[in-house]
Design a protein around this motif. Structure first.
Motif, PDB file in Angstrom:
ATOM      1  N   THR A 114       1.854  14.762   8.763  1.00 51.40           N
ATOM      2  CA  THR A 114       2.815  14.237   9.905  1.00 51.40           C
ATOM      3  C   THR A 114       2.059  14.695  11.520  1.00 51.40           C
ATOM      4  O   THR A 114       1.438  15.912  11.277  1.00 51.40           O
ATOM      5  N   MET A 115       2.535  13.731  12.234  1.00 53.71           N
ATOM      6  CA  MET A 115       1.125  13.422  12.593  1.00 53.71           C
ATOM      7  C   MET A 115       2.334  12.973  14.273  1.00 53.71           C
ATOM      8  O   MET A 115       3.003  12.438  13.704  1.00 53.71           O
ATOM      9  N   TRP A 158      -3.186   8.256  14.216  1.00 54.17           N
ATOM     10  CA  TRP A 158      -4.530   8.044  13.968  1.00 54.17           C
ATOM     11  C   TRP A 158      -5.027   7.555  12.490  1.00 54.17           C
ATOM     12  O   TRP A 158      -4.525   8.160  12.169  1.00 54.17           O
ATOM     13  N   SER A 189       1.258  11.457  16.348  1.00 53.35           N
ATOM     14  CA  SER A 189       0.574   9.875  17.032  1.00 53.35           C
ATOM     15  C   SER A 189       0.146   9.493  15.745  1.00 53.35           C
ATOM     16  O   SER A 189      -0.493   9.910  15.397  1.00 53.35           O
TER      17      SER A 189
END
Length: 129
Positions: free
Chosen positions: A10-11, A15, A13
């Motif tokens: 999980t990030m 990318w 934003s």
């Protein structure tokens, strides 16, 4: 997310960061869906829009440009990018921040030894003049 594959991590934003190795004659597209995109050409030789580049080299592209990499010599490169960060970024030496004040604090922290030591480095590297 790159080349149809999604990381389970999980990030904050969207990318991407992907190693690409390719042989001469191969073409590889750089996904235009990301606002900021770059290629770090580690080694080898590529051609983009009739311009040739050899590694090591960092290439940065405008948002939305259709980029197709044609591999001239066996190549290793990193495709990277994602959404643009909000607000300005400031860079000074090895310090990057959205706050100039934070960079000034980092300079003082470096000078006074408040940063953790760099692994395997025994020599203190002073701030540039």
């Amino acid at each position: 997310k790159a080349f149809g594959a999604n990381s389970p991590v999980t990030m904050v934003s969207p990318w991407f960061y992907a190693e690409v190795t390719a042989q001469a004659g191969t073409t590889v597209p750089l996904d235009p869906d990301h606002e900021e995109r770059a290629i770090y050409l580690v080694d080898g030789e590529i051609e983009i829009a009739r311009e040739r580049y050899e590694g090591p080299r960092l290439l940065i592209f405008r948002p939305g440009d259709a980029i197709t990499v044609r591999v001239v010599k066996p190549t290793r490169m990193m495709f990277l990018g994602g959404d643009a960060l909000e607000g300005p970024r400031h860079i000074w030496w090895n310090f990057v921040s959205s706050s100039k004040e934070r960079i000034e604090q980092a300079k003082q922290d470096w000078k006074t030894g408040r940063f953790a030591a760099v692994p395997s480095e025994h020599e203190f590297i002073p701030l540039p003049e």
